[in-house]
Design a protein around this motif. Structure first.
Motif, mmCIF file in Angstrom:
data_model
loop_
_atom_site.group_PDB
_atom_site.id
_atom_site.type_symbol
_atom_site.label_atom_id
_atom_site.label_comp_id
_atom_site.label_asym_id
_atom_site.label_seq_id
_atom_site.Cartn_x
_atom_site.Cartn_y
_atom_site.Cartn_z
ATOM 1 N N ASN A 242 0.983 -1.154 0.024
ATOM 2 C CA ASN A 242 -0.005 0.001 0.077
ATOM 3 C C ASN A 242 0.917 1.385 0.052
ATOM 4 O O ASN A 242 2.073 1.197 0.211
ATOM 5 C CB ASN A 242 -1.000 0.085 1.260
ATOM 6 C CG ASN A 242 -1.686 -1.255 1.375
ATOM 7 O OD1 ASN A 242 -1.871 -1.893 0.303
ATOM 8 N ND2 ASN A 242 -1.822 -2.029 2.489
ATOM 9 N N TYR A 243 0.243 2.448 -0.110
ATOM 10 C CA TYR A 243 0.899 3.561 -0.287
ATOM 11 C C TYR A 243 1.489 4.318 0.766
ATOM 12 O O TYR A 243 0.861 4.055 1.924
ATOM 13 C CB TYR A 243 -0.027 4.689 -1.028
ATOM 14 C CG TYR A 243 -0.061 4.351 -2.443
ATOM 15 C CD1 TYR A 243 1.132 4.559 -3.616
ATOM 16 C CD2 TYR A 243 -1.146 3.706 -3.166
ATOM 17 C CE1 TYR A 243 0.738 4.128 -4.905
ATOM 18 C CE2 TYR A 243 -1.239 3.258 -4.431
ATOM 19 C CZ TYR A 243 -0.221 3.620 -5.376
ATOM 20 O OH TYR A 243 -0.585 3.380 -6.553
ATOM 21 N N TYR A 244 2.603 4.907 0.712
ATOM 22 C CA TYR A 244 3.256 5.539 1.856
ATOM 23 C C TYR A 244 2.534 6.315 2.842
ATOM 24 O O TYR A 244 2.586 6.445 4.152
ATOM 25 C CB TYR A 244 4.507 6.489 1.552
ATOM 26 C CG TYR A 244 3.907 7.969 1.060
ATOM 27 C CD1 TYR A 244 3.919 7.969 -0.569
ATOM 28 C CD2 TYR A 244 3.862 9.026 1.759
ATOM 29 C CE1 TYR A 244 3.390 8.990 -0.971
ATOM 30 C CE2 TYR A 244 3.413 10.096 1.232
ATOM 31 C CZ TYR A 244 3.002 10.159 -0.089
ATOM 32 O OH TYR A 244 2.852 11.275 -0.650
ATOM 33 N N SER A 245 1.182 6.774 2.228
ATOM 34 C CA SER A 245 0.241 7.707 3.142
ATOM 35 C C SER A 245 -0.457 6.936 3.813
ATOM 36 O O SER A 245 -1.162 7.402 4.798
ATOM 37 C CB SER A 245 -0.414 8.674 2.267
ATOM 38 O OG SER A 245 -0.912 7.964 1.020
ATOM 39 N N GLU A 246 -0.734 5.524 3.552
ATOM 40 C CA GLU A 246 -1.676 4.654 4.304
ATOM 41 C C GLU A 246 -0.804 3.836 5.430
ATOM 42 O O GLU A 246 -1.522 3.351 6.485
ATOM 43 C CB GLU A 246 -2.330 3.893 3.363
ATOM 44 C CG GLU A 246 -3.205 4.429 2.333
ATOM 45 C CD GLU A 246 -3.460 3.679 0.941
ATOM 46 O OE1 GLU A 246 -4.706 3.919 0.560
ATOM 47 O OE2 GLU A 246 -2.751 2.917 0.748
ATOM 48 N N VAL A 247 0.298 3.377 5.084
ATOM 49 C CA VAL A 247 1.123 2.260 5.689
ATOM 50 C C VAL A 247 1.285 2.832 7.227
ATOM 51 O O VAL A 247 1.042 2.038 8.032
ATOM 52 C CB VAL A 247 2.480 1.965 5.072
ATOM 53 C CG1 VAL A 247 3.206 1.074 5.867
ATOM 54 C CG2 VAL A 247 2.117 1.122 3.692
ATOM 55 N N PRO A 248 1.505 3.938 7.399
ATOM 56 C CA PRO A 248 1.819 4.342 9.234
ATOM 57 C C PRO A 248 0.507 3.802 9.781
ATOM 58 O O PRO A 248 0.751 3.372 10.908
ATOM 59 C CB PRO A 248 2.306 5.747 8.952
ATOM 60 C CG PRO A 248 2.792 5.842 7.738
ATOM 61 C CD PRO A 248 2.054 5.087 6.604
ATOM 62 N N LEU A 249 -0.651 4.350 9.419
ATOM 63 C CA LEU A 249 -1.611 4.168 10.317
ATOM 64 C C LEU A 249 -1.926 2.699 10.274
ATOM 65 O O LEU A 249 -2.255 1.974 11.463
ATOM 66 C CB LEU A 249 -2.980 4.770 9.494
ATOM 67 C CG LEU A 249 -3.136 6.183 9.812
ATOM 68 C CD1 LEU A 249 -4.268 6.703 8.733
ATOM 69 C CD2 LEU A 249 -3.379 6.116 11.268
ATOM 70 N N GLN A 250 -1.669 1.723 9.310
ATOM 71 C CA GLN A 250 -1.707 0.371 9.326
ATOM 72 C C GLN A 250 -0.783 -0.178 10.241
ATOM 73 O O GLN A 250 -1.347 -1.115 10.868
ATOM 74 C CB GLN A 250 -1.688 -0.274 7.847
ATOM 75 C CG GLN A 250 -2.926 0.310 6.824
ATOM 76 C CD GLN A 250 -2.520 0.154 5.398
ATOM 77 O OE1 GLN A 250 -1.620 -0.266 4.976
ATOM 78 N NE2 GLN A 250 -3.762 0.395 4.635
ATOM 79 N N VAL A 251 0.340 0.056 10.260
ATOM 80 C CA VAL A 251 1.279 -0.419 11.105
ATOM 81 C C VAL A 251 1.025 0.052 12.404
ATOM 82 O O VAL A 251 1.204 -0.890 13.396
ATOM 83 C CB VAL A 251 2.752 -0.014 10.730
ATOM 84 C CG1 VAL A 251 3.924 -0.389 11.685
ATOM 85 C CG2 VAL A 251 3.133 -0.439 9.281
ATOM 86 N N GLN A 252 0.852 1.017 12.740
ATOM 87 C CA GLN A 252 0.497 1.492 14.106
ATOM 88 C C GLN A 252 -0.957 0.955 14.952
ATOM 89 O O GLN A 252 -0.886 0.533 16.106
ATOM 90 C CB GLN A 252 0.378 3.106 14.123
ATOM 91 C CG GLN A 252 1.637 3.701 13.988
ATOM 92 C CD GLN A 252 1.511 5.215 13.439
ATOM 93 O OE1 GLN A 252 0.468 5.719 13.069
ATOM 94 N NE2 GLN A 252 2.565 5.823 13.225
ATOM 95 N N GLN A 253 -1.905 0.849 13.981
ATOM 96 C CA GLN A 253 -2.971 0.068 14.292
ATOM 97 C C GLN A 253 -2.863 -1.292 14.575
ATOM 98 O O GLN A 253 -3.417 -2.111 15.660
ATOM 99 C CB GLN A 253 -4.105 0.281 13.339
ATOM 100 C CG GLN A 253 -4.717 1.747 13.329
ATOM 101 C CD GLN A 253 -5.814 2.057 12.367
ATOM 102 O OE1 GLN A 253 -6.596 1.143 11.976
ATOM 103 N NE2 GLN A 253 -5.891 3.227 11.694
#
Length: 391
Positions: A242-253
């Motif tokens: 997925n795109y760099y703008s989405e991945v941080p939220l997915q990893v953190q969640q």
């Protein structure tokens, strides 16, 4: 009296004619210009991608103009860049392609995201406008949907997902030793969907079952339902193409929900903005991409130095691939010997090998280059080279 008036009028006419001739002789000749279009995601969901693309394009154009222009058939031409913002929307990408075509550009670079490149490629193919996508990896970008055959006017500088998905799957099996892999991807995006499906197919062909194959839709911010299912399935790895703008939220969640397995991704992670958004949560994670700055070739080192000097930051993969796209375009325009779209297209199709800053590309009868991929690990807040995967 009448004779004198006629004489004065005649003198005035002669003087005016002389002035016109002198002005015409002293006026500079019309500049010889080649117009190249740039179709980029300057606004919308991935503006950092658009900014990197524009930077790489402007650097490539500035270098060729500073060197005196592009030599075509023995005449020097200045390159003029026409930039259109596709807003990271499929319909806007197609509209931008139409606009650049109408403006008479010789060739179009972009879009980058596959969800934008595919509709723009349809326009380019129909208009017989040569197009090079720097970053799109979806197979559909260069394939004619009606015939299943390669498009004739569409090329790219990146490898395709049929290769990248296999690279990611082999890395998961051989290095991460996953036995219970899971995937979370955007089902509405051709790029995310395509690479996720290749990954799953490759994993299962090796005799390993994907325990969770979860989806979401572009723009979603809450992934807790899918991540809860992934954790409950006992997954020991999670692939996020997925795109760099989405991945941080997915990893953190995922971490907040107690997922302790390995997380990794694909080339859509390759911008330092990901580290800014993700922080320490992304430390140690891996992703596949196109080049690594810490193993740069002399040609890549020269590009990195010029980019850092002009923009004050390290170029990401989009900037490098855009620069390579212009390198391919310039080589083809020179080889064509005239400013004609069909001739430029034929020259592009005639390139069998090109050494760019992202590596050596080999073209074997289609617009898709055969080239290696690299695995990057995020360590100490930087992208670090881990290994290379050959085609």
């Amino acid at each position: 009296m009448r004779t004198r008036s006629l004489l004065v009028a005649a003198v005035i006419v002669v003087v005016a004619a002389v002035v016109v001739v002198l002005v015409a002789r002293t006026r500079a000749p019309a500049p010889a210009v080649i117009r190249i279009g740039l179709n980029a995601e300057l606004t919308g969901g991935i503006p950092v991608v658009g900014a990197s693309c524009k930077n790489g394009a402007e650097l490539a154009v500035a270098e060729v103009n500073t060197a005196g222009g592009l030599d075509v058939g023995g005449r020097k031409y200045r390159v003029e860049l026409l930039v259109e913002d596709n807003e990271d929307k499929a319909e806007s990408a197609a509209a931008a392609a139409h606009k650049l075509n109408t403006a008479g550009v010789l060739l179009m670079i972009g879009p980058n995201a596959s969800r934008n490149a595919i509709p723009a490629a349809e326009v380019a193919e129909s208009a017989k406008l040569p197009m090079i996508s720097p970053w799109s990896t979806a197979v559909k970008t260069t394939i004619d949907a009606a015939t299943g055959q390669p498009k004739k006017f569409v090329f790219r500088a990146a490898f395709i997902d049929d290769f990248q998905g296999v690279v990611a799957a082999k890395f998961a099996l051989q290095e991460l030793k996953t036995t219970k892999p899971a995937v979370l991807y955007d089902v509405a995006s051709e790029y995310n969907k395509g690479i996720a499906e290749v990954y799953k197919k490759t994993i299962e062909a090796a005799g390993v079952s994907v325990v969770a194959f979860e989806t979401y839709t572009t723009g979603d911010k809450d992934f807790s339902s899918q991540l809860t299912k992934i954790r409950a399935a006992g997954a020991d790895s999670l692939f996020l193409p997925n795109y760099y703008s989405e991945v941080p939220l997915q990893v953190q969640q995922a971490r907040r929900l107690g997922f302790a397995g390995v997380i990794f991704g694909s080339d859509s992670w390759g911008n330092l903005e990901l580290i800014t958004l993700c922080g320490k949560d992304c430390e140690g994670l891996y992703f596949t991409t196109h080049y690594a700055t810490d193993i740069a070739t002399p040609k890549a080192q020269a590009f990195i130095k010029a980019y850092e000097s002009k923009y004050g930051k390290t170029p990401d993969d989009v900037a490098a691939l855009t620069y390579d796209s212009f390198g391919l375009a310039f080589q083809a325009i020179r080889a064509a010997g005239r400013l004609d779209r069909q001739a430029v297209r034929d020259a592009l199709a005639g390139i069998t090998q090109y050494e760019g800053v992202t590596g050596v590309m080999q073209f074997k009868g289609t617009g898709d280059p055969v080239k290696s991929a690299v695995i990057i690990q995020i360590r100490e807040g930087k992208f670090r080279y881990h290994s290379t995967a050959q085609p």
